[in-house]
Write a protein that holds these residues in place. Structure first.
Motif, PDB file in Angstrom:
ATOM      1  N   MET A  39       3.140   3.229   2.589  1.00 26.98           N
ATOM      2  CA  MET A  39       2.016   2.497   1.982  1.00 26.98           C
ATOM      3  C   MET A  39       0.796   3.384   1.889  1.00 26.98           C
ATOM      4  O   MET A  39       0.090   3.385   0.868  1.00 26.98           O
ATOM      5  N   TYR A  44     -13.833  -0.492   3.907  1.00 30.86           N
ATOM      6  CA  TYR A  44     -13.788   0.757   4.689  1.00 30.86           C
ATOM      7  C   TYR A  44     -13.946   1.950   3.771  1.00 30.86           C
ATOM      8  O   TYR A  44     -13.584   1.934   2.612  1.00 30.86           O
ATOM      9  N   HIS A  90     -11.288  -4.508   1.022  1.00 34.23           N
ATOM     10  CA  HIS A  90     -11.766  -3.977   2.311  1.00 34.23           C
ATOM     11  C   HIS A  90     -13.027  -3.171   2.034  1.00 34.23           C
ATOM     12  O   HIS A  90     -13.291  -2.728   0.920  1.00 34.23           O
ATOM     13  N   VAL A 145      -4.694  -4.884   8.879  1.00 36.79           N
ATOM     14  CA  VAL A 145      -3.597  -5.777   8.447  1.00 36.79           C
ATOM     15  C   VAL A 145      -2.555  -5.883   9.537  1.00 36.79           C
ATOM     16  O   VAL A 145      -2.069  -6.974   9.861  1.00 36.79           O
ATOM     17  N   LEU A 174       3.911  -1.908  -4.067  1.00 37.18           N
ATOM     18  CA  LEU A 174       3.085  -2.360  -2.960  1.00 37.18           C
ATOM     19  C   LEU A 174       3.557  -3.707  -2.434  1.00 37.18           C
ATOM     20  O   LEU A 174       3.622  -3.940  -1.213  1.00 37.18           O
ATOM     21  N   ALA A 205      -7.834  -0.200   6.604  1.00 37.35           N
ATOM     22  CA  ALA A 205      -7.478  -1.549   6.166  1.00 37.35           C
ATOM     23  C   ALA A 205      -6.058  -1.883   6.604  1.00 37.35           C
ATOM     24  O   ALA A 205      -5.774  -3.003   7.050  1.00 37.35           O
ATOM     25  N   THR A 215       4.784  -4.542   1.200  1.00 35.82           N
ATOM     26  CA  THR A 215       4.128  -5.581   1.989  1.00 35.82           C
ATOM     27  C   THR A 215       5.160  -6.539   2.562  1.00 35.82           C
ATOM     28  O   THR A 215       5.088  -6.928   3.743  1.00 35.82           O
ATOM     29  N   LEU A 275      -6.232  -8.559   1.845  1.00 35.25           N
ATOM     30  CA  LEU A 275      -6.907  -7.716   2.829  1.00 35.25           C
ATOM     31  C   LEU A 275      -6.957  -6.255   2.372  1.00 35.25           C
ATOM     32  O   LEU A 275      -7.939  -5.553   2.543  1.00 35.25           O
ATOM     33  N   LEU A 276      -5.818  -5.846   1.849  1.00 35.82           N
ATOM     34  CA  LEU A 276      -5.744  -4.448   1.451  1.00 35.82           C
ATOM     35  C   LEU A 276      -6.669  -4.159   0.259  1.00 35.82           C
ATOM     36  O   LEU A 276      -7.241  -3.083   0.165  1.00 35.82           O
ATOM     37  N   PHE A 279       1.927 -14.939   3.569  1.00 32.76           N
ATOM     38  CA  PHE A 279       1.577 -13.721   4.294  1.00 32.76           C
ATOM     39  C   PHE A 279       1.324 -12.582   3.337  1.00 32.76           C
ATOM     40  O   PHE A 279       0.398 -11.783   3.486  1.00 32.76           O
ATOM     41  N   VAL A 285      -2.015 -10.372   3.004  1.00 35.80           N
ATOM     42  CA  VAL A 285      -2.035  -8.925   3.236  1.00 35.80           C
ATOM     43  C   VAL A 285      -2.596  -8.204   2.030  1.00 35.80           C
ATOM     44  O   VAL A 285      -3.453  -7.310   2.155  1.00 35.80           O
TER      45      VAL A 285
END
Lengths: 896, 80
Positions: B40, A45, A43, B53, A7, B49, A11, A39-40, A32, A36
């Motif tokens: 990903m 969601y 979340h 991003v 990952l 998400a 990224t 954020l991933l 950064f 990221v």
């Protein structure tokens, strides 16, 4: 942990792709990355609802259609359908992701965006990159050479194969395709024969042109025998070499080792001479000729050259594949090669001659070969003779082809210029086929378009072909094949010039062989044609018919015809001048022996006189206008030509004229014996004497013609025709016959005056007869008058005597047929004649007339006899003998 | 080996189609980014998400570019 590492990597790549931070700025990158990842991870969601995604996609498509962007909708739909096969469990997620990122597609999307290429092309791949990536510098093994010989191992190759980036997933970070497996340098290997090449180059170093010394002779490179030998052999084989240039001249820069310059040059020159002589041969054999005749010549030359090359190769083999000790000797090779080359020099001479002559026809080389072969045989150059003779006969086979076709089938090869027979392009009527359909080609100088050695046989070949053509027209062509029992003899060198006849001259051997060949073809056609002419087409019968009609061989029939004509003439009728009447008369007269459809008659208007009276007064008018014709079938017309018929016609006219004179004199006249003056008696006697003489003359002429001319000549014609070898001979025999009878019967142009004189005598006969008739009529009238007067004047006469007198005075009822009109007419015409003659003769008394006629006759006779004698003496013709005979016959009647 | 190439080709084709769809949807994604995102997502990342991003990164990227441009303009004016 692996998941996290992956990952993290992804990224990094994502950040790199979107933001594009330079590598140097690791800190920012890390920042950064962390952001990221945070954020991933954090979340809120929910999971993707695939049905919702589906609905959204459909809704989007519908939206496109609603707003009127059907193309966009179609493209979208198409792509979705295309993606169906690739559907996996992550597909709804991917679509969800795309839908989230969608930026007002209904308004902003342009379809052209699909066609645009990638905005960022991938960075160009350089070798440096590959080398860096693959680490070539580190791995030395890849630079080793691969030996592909059986004892080397090949596993070095296998170890060097590097696969870059074995891809489990598609999403490889580098955009390099990475399919480089073997590089070109891997496949390179060093050639092995370096030393051998070096050695060979050293051996041939003499080929380098020598350095030219300034102001002096260029150095001569010394070479040993073997390379020179090789060069020589190559030069003789026609290959380019260093020592000899294109014209086979030796270059002056080379010298043979161990001998003097002059000797070396001499040797080189002798070799170069050999090569020079061969050069035209090689050049000629490479040409591509069009006509088969030249092609066969080229191929035989190539064969000869091929055998030379074989010999040279065997010489080379001696030195290259050495099996036993051999001495390298240039002179030895020269001596060995000379006898092989000598025959080829002769060929080369022929080629040179051919090239010097311009505008030659294709078979000129045949003539040259023929001559050269004969010459070689005479000079006892056996090999040359064999070579040239063999070549000549091989090439001649091709030349024989059109000849064979012509002689066997009467056909010509279309477009063949080498054959000497040509066909006329127009289609001629059948009787003229023999003469004019085919012609012998001649050059502008008049020579026949054929090789010289064939000249004696050409006529036979021509005749044979023409016979076949005529036979074909007769549809009897098949008959010839049954005669061809013999195969044609072979015409190759072994047969024509066998070894046991080595001393016989080549020309003799060839002509006898060719004669035999022709004989096998010629004999049948001509013989068949002649036979057919006699049997199927009735040549003899036709000749008989011609003799009967024209030459009056059957006197009774000829008489029947002639007398019918004369009757018409004497009756002053013009009805005979009609073609149809004349034909009828002729057919009737000859009906006994000749089919009526065969005879026809015509009137030639030139000599016709319209007045009947004038018409009967001379044999020169009207009678020559009568032209009889016989219908002959076309094969007979080949022999009996139109000119022949005209000759016949002249004889016919002359015979008719003679008969006219005889018939006029023989016409029954009233034998009136007038009592009276001696003068009358005297004139009667004179008349009878004249008449006898005239009759004798005419009979003599007719006898001469029939017995001395026509009979023997017709017999001779039959004999000649029977002896004739072919149709041409028959035609000639017949033409000779016609010309003979014309000349001997004084119808030729030379004896024109004599003939005219004879016709004058015939006319004289008519005049005499007419005069006599007129005189008789006059005397009769006179007597009648006297008797009438005496009867009236004398009172007493004995009844018998009176009756007799009366009977004598009254004109006896003419025992005639019912042609009273004619008789009246005759009387009228006679009276008119009397008046005419009175005018002409100026009232001369009869005996004076007769005397005049007699004088004329004597004069004419003397002229004829004298003329004949003179001409017979002066000319050397065959006919002179006959003229002499005629003169002798006529001299009997000349009284001194 | 042939299997692999086949799979690779199929995958490549799938990516191509997805890229075309993304173009049609006006996502402003280039192929590289898209393939990264797909991998990903296949790794288990939540698509929403990830979309978030991407948007954030784009914004940040733009900001950075603006700052860099402004800095460069200032430097050049100072040099003069």
């Amino acid at each position: 942990m692996a998941f996290l590492a992956q990952l993290g990597e992804q990224t990094d790549e994502l950040v790199d792709a979107i933001v594009g931070i330079p590598e140097s700025d690791q800190e920012t990158r890390n920042i950064f990355r962390e952001a990221v990842l945070r954020l991933l991870r954090n979340h809120t969601y929910l999971r993707t609802n695939q049905f919702e995604v589906e609905d959204r996609l459909k809704g989007l498509e519908e939206r496109f259609r609603v707003i009127g962007r059907d193309a966009l909708a179609d493209a979208f739909h198409k792509r979705l359908e295309a993606y169906e096969p690739h559907h996996n469990k992550f597909t709804p997620d991917v679509f969800h992701f795309l839908l989230e990122l969608a930026d007002q597609p209904a308004q902003n999307t342009q379809l052209t965006a699909l066609d645009e290429p990638e905005e960022v092309p991938p960075p160009k791949l350089t070798w440096r990159d590959i080398a860096r990536e693959d680490g070539w510098i580190q791995e030395r093994d890849i630079w080793l050479f691969n030996r592909h010989s059986p004892d080397s191992s090949d596993d070095e190759g296998a170890a060097e194969i590097k696969t870059v980036a074995s891809v489990e997933s598609l999403t490889s970070a580098s955009s390099v395709d990475g399919r480089v497996q073997r590089t070109a340098l891997d496949c390179a290997f060093k050639p092995q024969g370096e030393e051998l090449l070096q050695r060979v180059k050293e051996a041939l170093s003499w080929r380098q042109p020598p350095t030219v010394v300034e102001g002096g002779q260029p150095e001569k490179t010394t070479i040993t025998s073997l390379p020179l030998l090789r060069e020589v052999l190559f030069m003789l084989s026609g290959l380019p070499t260093t020592i000899f240039d294109a014209d086979c001249n030796p270059s002056s820069g080379y010298q043979l080792q161990g001998i003097s310059v002059e000797a070396s040059d001499a040797l080189l020159n002798s070799f170069s001479e050999c090569g020079r002589k061969l050069a035209p041969l090689r050049a000629f054999s490479k040409r591509k000729a069009q006509s088969p005749l030249l092609q066969v010549f080229e191929s035989s030359m190539q064969k000869a050259l091929g055998s030379l090359d074989l010999q040279l190769a065997s010489i080379q083999g001696r030195y290259v594949a050495i099996e036993e000790d051999v001495v390298v000797s240039l002179v030895g090779v020269l001596n060995e090669v000379r006898p092989i080359l000598t025959p080829l020099y002769a060929l080369s001479d022929i080629i040179r001659q051919l090239q010097e002559e311009r505008n030659t026809h294709a078979f000129r080389y045949l003539e040259l070969l023929y001559d050269a072969a004969g010459m070689a045989q005479l000079q006892a150059h056996r090999d040359t003779y064999h070579l040239l003779g063999g070549m000549f006969l091989d090439c001649f086979q091709i030349y024989l082809k059109p000849i064979r076709l012509w002689m066997e089938e009467g056909r010509l090869l279309p477009g063949d210029r080498t054959f000497f027979v040509s066909e006329s392009s127009t289609k001629l009527p059948l009787p003229q086929i023999w003469k004019s359909q085919f012609n012998l080609l001649r050059s502008p100088e008049g020579n026949l378009h054929a090789p010289r050695f064939l000249k004696p046989a050409i006529h036979r070949i021509f005749t044979a072909g023409k016979s076949i053509v005529v036979l074909k027209h007769m549809k009897r062509h098949a008959a010839t094949s049954k005669y061809r029992a013999t195969e044609e003899p072979k015409m190759d060198f072994a047969t024509v010039c066998p070894d046991n006849l080595e001393f016989a001259p080549f020309s003799e051997l060839f002509s006898s062989a060719f004669d035999a060949w022709i004989q096998s073809k010629h004999h049948t056609a001509a013989a068949t044609l002649q036979e057919l002419l006699y049997t199927s087409y009735g040549l003899s019968q036709s000749l008989d018919m011609l003799e009967q009609v024209y030459l009056m061989s059957d006197g009774s029939k000829a008489d029947a015809f002639a007398s019918a004509i004369f009757r018409h003439l004497d009756n002053f009728s013009n009805s005979w001048k009609d073609r149809f009447t004349l034909t009828e008369i002729a057919q009737e007269a000859f009906s006994g022996s000749i089919d009526s459809y065969r005879i026809f008659a015509e009137i030639d208007p030139r000599t016709v006189v319209h007045s009947a009276i004038a018409g009967r007064s001379s044999v020169r008018v009207n009678l020559p206008a009568i032209r009889l014709g016989c219908r002959l079938n076309w094969p007979v017309q080949i022999v009996v030509t139109e000119e022949g018929i005209q000759g016949y016609q002249r004889i016919f006219t002359f015979l008719l004229q003679a008969r006219r004179a005889i018939s006029v004199l023989n016409h029954p006249t009233k034998n009136f014996h007038p009592r009276g003056s001696l003068a009358a008696t005297g004139s009667m006697g004179r008349y009878y004497m004249l008449r006898t003489k005239l009759l004798w003359f005419c009979d003599a002429i007719v006898t001469y013609l029939t017995t001395l001319i026509l009979a023997p000549n017709t017999a001779r014609l039959r004999a000649d025709l029977g002896d004739a070898g072919d149709v041409d001979d028959m035609i000639r025999a017949h033409a000779d016959f016609v010309s003979r009878i014309i000349h001997e019967s004084c119808q030729g142009a030379k004896l024109q005056p004599i003939r005219d004189c004879m016709l004058d005598i015939f006319d004289l006969a008519i005049k005499v007869a007419d005069a006599q008739r007129i005189e008789m009529v006059r005397l009769e009238k006179e007597e009648h008058e006297i008797t009438r007067l005496s009867v009236i004047s004398s009172p007493y006469t004995s009844p018998v005597k009176a009756k007799a007198k009366f009977a004598a005075t009254t004109p006896k009822p003419k025992k005639r047929n019912d042609e009273d009109d004619d008789s009246d007419k005759e009387n009228q015409d006679l009276e008119w004649n009397i008046k005419q003659s009175a005018k002409v003769n100026e009232g001369k008394p009869h005996h004076v007339l007769l005397k005049g006629f007699h004088g004329d006759f004597e004069r004419h006779l003397r002229f004829i006899a004298g003329g004949l004698r003179g001409v017979a003496r002066a000319s050397k013709e065959q006919a002179a003998v006959k003229w002499d005979l005629l003169a002798e016959m006529l001299e009997v009647g000349i009284k001194e | 080996m042939a299997d692999r190439t086949e799979k690779q080709a199929a995958a490549q084709q799938a990516v191509d189609i997805l890229h075309e769809i993304s173009t049609l949807l006006n996502c402003h994604l280039d192929r590289r980014t898209l393939s990264i995102c797909i991998s990903m997502i296949e790794n288990g990342v939540n698509p929403e998400a990830l979309a978030e991003v991407v948007k954030e990164l784009r914004n940040e990227g733009q900001n950075m570019q603006l700052e860099a441009a402004a800095a460069a303009a200032g430097a050049s004016s100072r040099r003069r």
